[in-house]
Motif scaffolding. Sequence first.
Motif, PDB file in Angstrom:
ATOM      1  N   CYS A 161      -3.842   2.883   2.666  1.00 60.58           N
ATOM      2  CA  CYS A 161      -4.112   2.198   3.934  1.00 60.58           C
ATOM      3  C   CYS A 161      -5.108   3.052   4.709  1.00 60.58           C
ATOM      4  O   CYS A 161      -4.779   4.178   5.106  1.00 60.58           O
ATOM      5  CB  CYS A 161      -2.826   2.026   4.730  1.00 60.58           C
ATOM      6  SG  CYS A 161      -3.120   1.544   6.451  1.00 60.58           S
ATOM      7  N   PRO A 162      -6.320   2.539   4.957  1.00 64.79           N
ATOM      8  CA  PRO A 162      -7.318   3.325   5.682  1.00 64.79           C
ATOM      9  C   PRO A 162      -6.821   3.797   7.046  1.00 64.79           C
ATOM     10  O   PRO A 162      -7.143   4.900   7.478  1.00 64.79           O
ATOM     11  CB  PRO A 162      -8.498   2.362   5.838  1.00 64.79           C
ATOM     12  CG  PRO A 162      -8.329   1.366   4.733  1.00 64.79           C
ATOM     13  CD  PRO A 162      -6.852   1.246   4.501  1.00 64.79           C
ATOM     14  N   CYS A 186      -7.773  -7.472   3.580  1.00 69.42           N
ATOM     15  CA  CYS A 186      -7.615  -6.022   3.355  1.00 69.42           C
ATOM     16  C   CYS A 186      -7.842  -5.763   1.859  1.00 69.42           C
ATOM     17  O   CYS A 186      -7.006  -6.149   1.030  1.00 69.42           O
ATOM     18  CB  CYS A 186      -6.217  -5.577   3.765  1.00 69.42           C
ATOM     19  SG  CYS A 186      -5.923  -3.834   3.353  1.00 69.42           S
ATOM     20  N   GLU A 241      -2.486  -5.235  15.944  1.00 73.09           N
ATOM     21  CA  GLU A 241      -3.522  -4.333  15.423  1.00 73.09           C
ATOM     22  C   GLU A 241      -4.916  -4.865  15.744  1.00 73.09           C
ATOM     23  O   GLU A 241      -5.923  -4.206  15.483  1.00 73.09           O
ATOM     24  CB  GLU A 241      -3.387  -4.168  13.898  1.00 73.09           C
ATOM     25  CG  GLU A 241      -2.215  -3.307  13.493  1.00 73.09           C
ATOM     26  CD  GLU A 241      -2.036  -3.228  11.979  1.00 73.09           C
ATOM     27  OE1 GLU A 241      -3.013  -3.440  11.244  1.00 73.09           O
ATOM     28  OE2 GLU A 241      -0.902  -2.978  11.536  1.00 73.09           O
ATOM     29  N   VAL A 276       0.843  -1.202   0.000  1.00 72.24           N
ATOM     30  CA  VAL A 276       0.000   0.000   0.000  1.00 72.24           C
ATOM     31  C   VAL A 276       0.882   1.257   0.000  1.00 72.24           C
ATOM     32  O   VAL A 276       2.100   1.183   0.172  1.00 72.24           O
ATOM     33  CB  VAL A 276      -1.009  -0.002   1.174  1.00 72.24           C
ATOM     34  CG1 VAL A 276      -2.066  -1.092   0.963  1.00 72.24           C
ATOM     35  CG2 VAL A 276      -0.320  -0.155   2.504  1.00 72.24           C
ATOM     36  N   ASN A 336       2.662   2.827   9.625  1.00 71.70           N
ATOM     37  CA  ASN A 336       1.438   2.997   8.826  1.00 71.70           C
ATOM     38  C   ASN A 336       0.962   4.447   8.897  1.00 71.70           C
ATOM     39  O   ASN A 336      -0.101   4.755   9.424  1.00 71.70           O
ATOM     40  CB  ASN A 336       0.326   2.080   9.352  1.00 71.70           C
ATOM     41  CG  ASN A 336       0.655   0.622   9.211  1.00 71.70           C
ATOM     42  OD1 ASN A 336       1.804   0.223   9.377  1.00 71.70           O
ATOM     43  ND2 ASN A 336      -0.342  -0.185   8.900  1.00 71.70           N
ATOM     44  N   CYS A 340      -7.093  -0.240  12.335  1.00 72.57           N
ATOM     45  CA  CYS A 340      -7.124  -0.973  11.069  1.00 72.57           C
ATOM     46  C   CYS A 340      -8.495  -1.637  10.931  1.00 72.57           C
ATOM     47  O   CYS A 340      -8.818  -2.546  11.718  1.00 72.57           O
ATOM     48  CB  CYS A 340      -6.028  -2.036  11.029  1.00 72.57           C
ATOM     49  SG  CYS A 340      -6.299  -3.195   9.674  1.00 72.57           S
TER      50      CYS A 340
END
Length: 311
Positions: free
Chosen positions: A95-96, A268, A208, A70, A123, A180
């Motif tokens: 990546c949200p 994901c 996570e 990502v 992240n 996440c």
Amino acid sequence: MSEVPGGIRDRTFHLLGKIEVFQARRNAVILAHNYQLGEIQDVADFVGDSLELSRKAAETTADTIVFCGVHFMAETAKILSPEKTVLLPDLQAGCPMADMLTVEQLREFKAQYPGRPVVAYVNTSAAVKAEVDICCTSANAIKVIEALDADEILFVPDKCLADYAQSKTSKKIIPYPGYCPTHLRILPEHILKEKDLHPKALVLAHPECSRGVIQLADEVCSTSGMLRFARENSAQEFIIGTEEGIIHRLSKDNPEKKFYSPTVLAICPNMKLITLEKLAWSLEDNQYPIELPSDIIDKARHAIQRMIEIV
Ligand code: SF4
């Protein structure tokens, strides 16, 4: 697989041929994250977590790095290898969790708690990394926190990793409320159901995940930690509390062992945007190059290098 001309085997064969030709022509290295589709992992030169891949990116003599992962991961590769061309085959592969923290939101958060150092999970965008004190990964977050000369620490953007780190340190961690979405779709009841089905299986959970899932785990670790644990442990079955792409590699490395994903929701969608077609096209057309301003690269690299020096 289909033997029919134009079928899946033909398609794969054609794409693999194209990837090989353009990879050689561009002197490119293909890096793939552990959560990528199996077909991408199989064609990559290196598969690993984001830090392992960044290190590979920094070491490689290739002119071009194609990052199958990502956006923030490709940015990190660019930060560590600014003179190289870094390609991300699909710019929509974001990546949200990283997107939950903009530079403006980071500044507001810092203003609420002045004087505390900021630890940023990798992240995060390059622009966010440029405004924090140090980065960390899921494998080294606790070490990084312990190494800082401060009793109160701001932690961005993952509240779950912050919560897990808090359970391992006496320092006060002030979390930013990011998360996440993929890991939070793994629920304690999914783990319990899978344990019922496979009573001898050990549960490995990524930090996570939610506290409820972590409490059910036999081992809490990063993806590289899961690969190591599964290889070294004598157990034959494992329930894997993270994105399901890692099971491809776990199964390949340990063909005699069994690995179960607790839910079909542990996928994901952003990681799965990279396909063989997009990889082939990326190499052919040199798309999409990651570009970053030099001052952001310099400041963000400082936060990453500080982490590398500590761990
Ligand atoms: S699995 Fe979670 S943290 Fe990793 S890229 Fe997807 S949304 Fe981001």
